[in-house]
Write a protein that holds these residues in place. Structure first.
Motif, PDB file in Angstrom:
ATOM      1  N   GLY A 142     -26.015  31.000 -40.108  1.00 52.80           N
ATOM      2  CA  GLY A 142     -26.803  31.967 -40.853  1.00 52.80           C
ATOM      3  C   GLY A 142     -27.509  33.006 -40.019  1.00 52.80           C
ATOM      4  N   VAL A 143     -27.385  32.944 -38.679  1.00 55.27           N
ATOM      5  CA  VAL A 143     -28.160  33.868 -37.849  1.00 55.27           C
ATOM      6  C   VAL A 143     -27.680  35.310 -38.015  1.00 55.27           C
ATOM      7  CG1 VAL A 143     -28.795  32.103 -36.162  1.00 55.27           C
ATOM      8  CG2 VAL A 143     -26.710  33.485 -35.807  1.00 55.27           C
ATOM      9  N   LEU A 144     -26.435  35.505 -38.412  1.00 52.93           N
ATOM     10  CA  LEU A 144     -25.930  36.869 -38.587  1.00 52.93           C
ATOM     11  C   LEU A 144     -26.226  37.421 -39.972  1.00 52.93           C
ATOM     12  CD1 LEU A 144     -22.404  36.579 -36.890  1.00 52.93           C
ATOM     13  CD2 LEU A 144     -24.599  37.170 -35.839  1.00 52.93           C
ATOM     14  N   GLY A 145     -26.841  36.611 -40.819  1.00 55.78           N
ATOM     15  CA  GLY A 145     -27.118  37.046 -42.182  1.00 55.78           C
ATOM     16  C   GLY A 145     -25.861  37.013 -43.031  1.00 55.78           C
ATOM     17  N   ARG A 146     -25.838  37.850 -44.063  1.00 57.80           N
ATOM     18  CA  ARG A 146     -24.651  37.947 -44.903  1.00 57.80           C
ATOM     19  C   ARG A 146     -23.573  38.722 -44.142  1.00 57.80           C
ATOM     20  NH1 ARG A 146     -24.209  40.643 -50.993  1.00 57.80           N
ATOM     21  NH2 ARG A 146     -21.912  40.497 -51.133  1.00 57.80           N
ATOM     22  N   ILE A 147     -22.356  38.182 -44.121  1.00 56.75           N
ATOM     23  CA  ILE A 147     -21.262  38.830 -43.409  1.00 56.75           C
ATOM     24  C   ILE A 147     -20.713  39.963 -44.275  1.00 56.75           C
ATOM     25  CG2 ILE A 147     -19.044  38.522 -42.278  1.00 56.75           C
ATOM     26  CD1 ILE A 147     -21.447  37.114 -40.946  1.00 56.75           C
ATOM     27  N   ILE A 148     -20.689  41.162 -43.709  1.00 53.39           N
ATOM     28  CA  ILE A 148     -20.290  42.360 -44.433  1.00 53.39           C
ATOM     29  C   ILE A 148     -18.837  42.735 -44.159  1.00 53.39           C
ATOM     30  CG2 ILE A 148     -20.793  44.799 -44.828  1.00 53.39           C
ATOM     31  CD1 ILE A 148     -22.978  42.838 -45.737  1.00 53.39           C
ATOM     32  N   CYS A 149     -18.454  42.746 -42.877  1.00 50.04           N
ATOM     33  CA  CYS A 149     -17.122  43.204 -42.508  1.00 50.04           C
ATOM     34  C   CYS A 149     -16.635  42.435 -41.288  1.00 50.04           C
ATOM     35  CB  CYS A 149     -17.136  44.704 -42.219  1.00 50.04           C
ATOM     36  SG  CYS A 149     -15.525  45.404 -41.767  1.00 50.04           S
ATOM     37  N   ILE A 150     -15.356  42.088 -41.304  1.00 49.36           N
ATOM     38  CA  ILE A 150     -14.718  41.408 -40.180  1.00 49.36           C
ATOM     39  C   ILE A 150     -13.470  42.195 -39.808  1.00 49.36           C
ATOM     40  CG2 ILE A 150     -13.566  39.301 -39.394  1.00 49.36           C
ATOM     41  CD1 ILE A 150     -15.280  37.771 -41.457  1.00 49.36           C
ATOM     42  N   ARG A 151     -13.362  42.568 -38.548  1.00 49.65           N
ATOM     43  CA  ARG A 151     -12.165  43.232 -38.056  1.00 49.65           C
ATOM     44  C   ARG A 151     -11.449  42.315 -37.075  1.00 49.65           C
ATOM     45  NH1 ARG A 151     -14.192  49.499 -37.051  1.00 49.65           N
ATOM     46  NH2 ARG A 151     -14.216  50.102 -39.265  1.00 49.65           N
ATOM     47  N   SER A 152     -10.162  42.153 -37.287  1.00 46.84           N
ATOM     48  CA  SER A 152      -9.356  41.237 -36.482  1.00 46.84           C
ATOM     49  C   SER A 152      -8.113  41.993 -36.014  1.00 46.84           C
ATOM     50  CB  SER A 152      -8.970  40.019 -37.323  1.00 46.84           C
ATOM     51  OG  SER A 152      -8.101  39.162 -36.637  1.00 46.84           O
ATOM     52  N   ASN A 153      -7.922  42.063 -34.698  1.00 45.95           N
ATOM     53  CA  ASN A 153      -6.821  42.846 -34.148  1.00 45.95           C
ATOM     54  C   ASN A 153      -5.902  41.947 -33.316  1.00 45.95           C
ATOM     55  OD1 ASN A 153      -5.200  44.654 -32.529  1.00 45.95           O
ATOM     56  ND2 ASN A 153      -6.634  46.272 -33.087  1.00 45.95           N
ATOM     57  N   TRP A 154      -4.643  41.860 -33.740  1.00 43.84           N
ATOM     58  CA  TRP A 154      -3.644  41.015 -33.069  1.00 43.84           C
ATOM     59  C   TRP A 154      -2.492  41.897 -32.575  1.00 43.84           C
ATOM     60  CZ3 TRP A 154      -3.816  35.364 -33.557  1.00 43.84           C
ATOM     61  CH2 TRP A 154      -4.997  34.912 -34.174  1.00 43.84           C
ATOM     62  N   SER A 155      -2.832  42.967 -31.909  1.00 45.30           N
ATOM     63  CA  SER A 155      -1.847  43.987 -31.570  1.00 45.30           C
ATOM     64  C   SER A 155      -1.600  44.080 -30.075  1.00 45.30           C
ATOM     65  CB  SER A 155      -2.318  45.356 -32.091  1.00 45.30           C
ATOM     66  OG  SER A 155      -2.523  45.322 -33.483  1.00 45.30           O
ATOM     67  N   GLY A 156      -0.524  44.748 -29.731  1.00 50.33           N
ATOM     68  CA  GLY A 156      -0.154  45.056 -28.364  1.00 50.33           C
ATOM     69  C   GLY A 156       0.996  46.045 -28.421  1.00 50.33           C
ATOM     70  N   TYR A 157       1.600  46.314 -27.288  1.00 44.89           N
ATOM     71  CA  TYR A 157       2.765  47.190 -27.299  1.00 44.89           C
ATOM     72  C   TYR A 157       3.986  46.385 -26.880  1.00 44.89           C
ATOM     73  CZ  TYR A 157       5.656  51.289 -27.211  1.00 44.89           C
ATOM     74  OH  TYR A 157       6.640  52.193 -27.508  1.00 44.89           O
ATOM     75  N   GLY A 158       4.996  46.404 -27.727  1.00 41.85           N
ATOM     76  CA  GLY A 158       6.217  45.689 -27.384  1.00 41.85           C
ATOM     77  C   GLY A 158       7.369  46.090 -28.286  1.00 41.85           C
ATOM     78  N   ARG A 159       8.495  46.452 -27.688  1.00 44.34           N
ATOM     79  CA  ARG A 159       9.699  46.757 -28.446  1.00 44.34           C
ATOM     80  C   ARG A 159      10.534  45.478 -28.550  1.00 44.34           C
ATOM     81  NH1 ARG A 159      12.629  52.007 -26.400  1.00 44.34           N
ATOM     82  NH2 ARG A 159      13.169  50.659 -24.637  1.00 44.34           N
ATOM     83  N   ARG A 160      11.153  45.272 -29.720  1.00 46.10           N
ATOM     84  CA  ARG A 160      11.976  44.075 -29.925  1.00 46.10           C
ATOM     85  C   ARG A 160      13.328  44.485 -30.474  1.00 46.10           C
ATOM     86  NH1 ARG A 160       8.487  38.897 -31.911  1.00 46.10           N
ATOM     87  NH2 ARG A 160      10.475  37.934 -31.351  1.00 46.10           N
ATOM     88  N   TRP A 161      14.318  43.646 -30.209  1.00 47.12           N
ATOM     89  CA  TRP A 161      15.661  43.897 -30.740  1.00 47.12           C
ATOM     90  C   TRP A 161      16.331  42.570 -31.099  1.00 47.12           C
ATOM     91  CZ3 TRP A 161      13.583  45.429 -26.165  1.00 47.12           C
ATOM     92  CH2 TRP A 161      13.897  44.695 -25.026  1.00 47.12           C
ATOM     93  N   ASP A 162      15.492  41.568 -31.479  1.00 47.23           N
ATOM     94  CA  ASP A 162      16.024  40.265 -31.877  1.00 47.23           C
ATOM     95  C   ASP A 162      15.926  40.115 -33.390  1.00 47.23           C
ATOM     96  OD1 ASP A 162      13.292  40.034 -32.204  1.00 47.23           O
ATOM     97  OD2 ASP A 162      13.058  38.239 -30.982  1.00 47.23           O
ATOM     98  N   TRP A 163      16.189  38.888 -33.872  1.00 43.54           N
ATOM     99  CA  TRP A 163      16.208  38.655 -35.319  1.00 43.54           C
ATOM    100  C   TRP A 163      14.847  38.860 -35.962  1.00 43.54           C
ATOM    101  CZ3 TRP A 163      13.343  34.775 -37.651  1.00 43.54           C
ATOM    102  CH2 TRP A 163      12.817  33.784 -36.821  1.00 43.54           C
ATOM    103  N   GLN A 164      13.778  38.862 -35.173  1.00 45.95           N
ATOM    104  CA  GLN A 164      12.459  39.069 -35.744  1.00 45.95           C
ATOM    105  C   GLN A 164      12.214  40.519 -36.161  1.00 45.95           C
ATOM    106  OE1 GLN A 164      10.044  37.393 -36.850  1.00 45.95           O
ATOM    107  NE2 GLN A 164      10.176  35.333 -36.026  1.00 45.95           N
ATOM    108  N   THR A 165      13.230  41.358 -36.049  1.00 45.68           N
ATOM    109  CA  THR A 165      13.114  42.735 -36.528  1.00 45.68           C
ATOM    110  C   THR A 165      13.871  42.948 -37.836  1.00 45.68           C
ATOM    111  OG1 THR A 165      15.104  43.531 -35.359  1.00 45.68           O
ATOM    112  CG2 THR A 165      13.027  43.517 -34.132  1.00 45.68           C
ATOM    113  N   ARG A 166      14.397  41.878 -38.432  1.00 45.24           N
ATOM    114  CA  ARG A 166      15.280  42.026 -39.580  1.00 45.24           C
ATOM    115  C   ARG A 166      14.640  41.484 -40.864  1.00 45.24           C
ATOM    116  NH1 ARG A 166      19.238  45.351 -39.439  1.00 45.24           N
ATOM    117  NH2 ARG A 166      19.956  44.196 -41.273  1.00 45.24           N
ATOM    118  N   GLN A 167      14.607  42.306 -41.909  1.00 43.25           N
ATOM    119  CA  GLN A 167      14.100  41.843 -43.198  1.00 43.25           C
ATOM    120  C   GLN A 167      14.945  40.709 -43.760  1.00 43.25           C
ATOM    121  OE1 GLN A 167      12.632  44.783 -46.128  1.00 43.25           O
ATOM    122  NE2 GLN A 167      13.233  46.368 -44.656  1.00 43.25           N
TER     123      GLN A 167
END
Length: 358
Positions: A142-167
């Motif tokens: 409770g020390v932060l009070g009511r939580i208003i906004c949370i930002r979560s970033n799971w990014s980087g730079y990487g090019r891929r050409w495997d099956w993880q690029t296919r819908q």
């Protein structure tokens, strides 16, 4: 240790070998008795690791039986059918993410588990990150009070050409990396189902991919914090830390290596009355708050507690306690069902063009 849980692994690729098998070799409560994979060298690796039986595919493995728990580490497009087959054959199933791509698929899996009187376990190992446990502890204090906004970033730079690029392979950033931040987000969001706003795109140069590799996702709802998640393959420079949390009494920032947060005691803060009707002497509002700041550092840099092996321990510890001692789930099916809903809605809002393979 009361007994060993005989375990089979369907799929001995990146997750089957490098996550599940690597962990299971360290845990004497589980005995890997069978592995299935289409590739000869992977089956040979399984024999070297466990001295177990091997099969060419999950169908053969399930038909042969002789185990209690099936680890479904097949490629993503086979997750649903393999989980259903395992449950219907009378085995408990642990499924890699995404455990399903639609709520209807997830409901079919849980219905099959109930009908067979077996248990279905989605593999959400990121729930056990030490830093995420600490974030939950700080918020709960409770020390932060009511939580208003949370930002979560799971990014980087990487090019891929495997099956993880296919819908057509049930791939892309949201299905691949997304289950980790979305799972954490829904824990922080609360028990309600969030509203969803998402923008996704696919930029695969000339490699032939068509699945999203940029995803900006926002979860929101009455009485809950707004949670912004970004999973981008185009972040060439770091943008702050993985988490930034805003509360009415303070905030928190950080990630796997450490956290810092600051807050003030409203009882000790200066008292004010609203200026009417104009600003006092053309001034901006200004005050000095008695900030308290705390930090947390990852306790043992030499350990692997931020790595897949130790994160798997949290999942498997709970599975063992459930199967052997009747413990309660840490990762509930309702939480994962809401995760599937969020990802399905994000894809519904962003129907990306499909590229046919030649």
């Amino acid at each position: 240790m009361n007994r060993k849980v005989k375990t089979a692994i369907a799929g001995f690729g990146r997750s089957g070998c490098d996550i599940h098998a690597r962990y299971l070799k360290t845990d004497p409560r589980f005995e890997v008795v069978a592995v299935a994979d289409e590739l000869d060298d992977r089956r040979e690796d399984a024999v070297k690791a466990f001295g177990c039986k091997t099969f060419h595919n999950a169908k053969e493995l399930i038909a042969a039986g002789g185990f209690e728990l099936l680890v479904n580490a097949t490629p993503s497009r086979f997750h649903v059918e393999t989980s259903l087959a395992g449950l219907q054959a009378g085995f408990h199933v642990l499924s890699e993410k995404p455990s399903a791509t639609t709520v209807a698929e997830f409901d079919a899996i849980t219905a099959a588990a109930e009908k067979a009187d077996k248990l279905f376990f989605p593999f959400q190992n990121s729930r056990f990150y030490p830093y995420f446990r600490k974030i939950r502890e700080v918020i709960a204090s409770g020390v932060l009070g009511r939580i208003i906004c949370i930002r979560s970033n799971w990014s980087g730079y990487g090019r891929r050409w495997d099956w993880q690029t296919r819908q057509d392979q049930c791939a892309g950033n949201l299905f691949n990396t997304g289950p980790h931040p979305v799972d954490q987000a829904l824990v922080l969001f609360g028990d309600a189902t969030p509203q969803v706003f998402c923008r996704m795109a696919a930029y695969h140069f000339d490699f032939g991919g068509d699945a999203n590799n940029f995803c900006a996702l926002t979860l929101y709802g009455d009485g809950a914090p707004t949670i912004e998640i970004q999973v981008s393959s185009f972040q060439a420079y770091p943008q702050g830390e993985q988490y930034n949390i805003q509360g009415t009494l303070g905030g928190l920032t950080g990630g796997p290596s450490g956290l810092r947060w600051k807050y003030f005691d409203p009882a000790r803060a200066p008292k004010h009355t609203l200026w009417k009707p104009w600003s006092d002497r053309r001034q901006y509002c200004s005050e000095t708050l008695n900030w308290q700041e705390e930090t947390w550092s990852f306790p043992d840099p030499s350990s692997n507690a931020n790595g897949f092996t130790d994160l798997s321990a949290g999942v498997y510890d709970n599975i063992y306690d459930i199967l052997v001692n009747g413990a309660q789930r840490i990762i509930t099916l309702d939480q994962v069902r809401r995760q599937i809903y969020v990802m399905e809605e994000a894809h519904r809002q962003n129907p990306l063009p499909r590229i046919e393979l030649n």
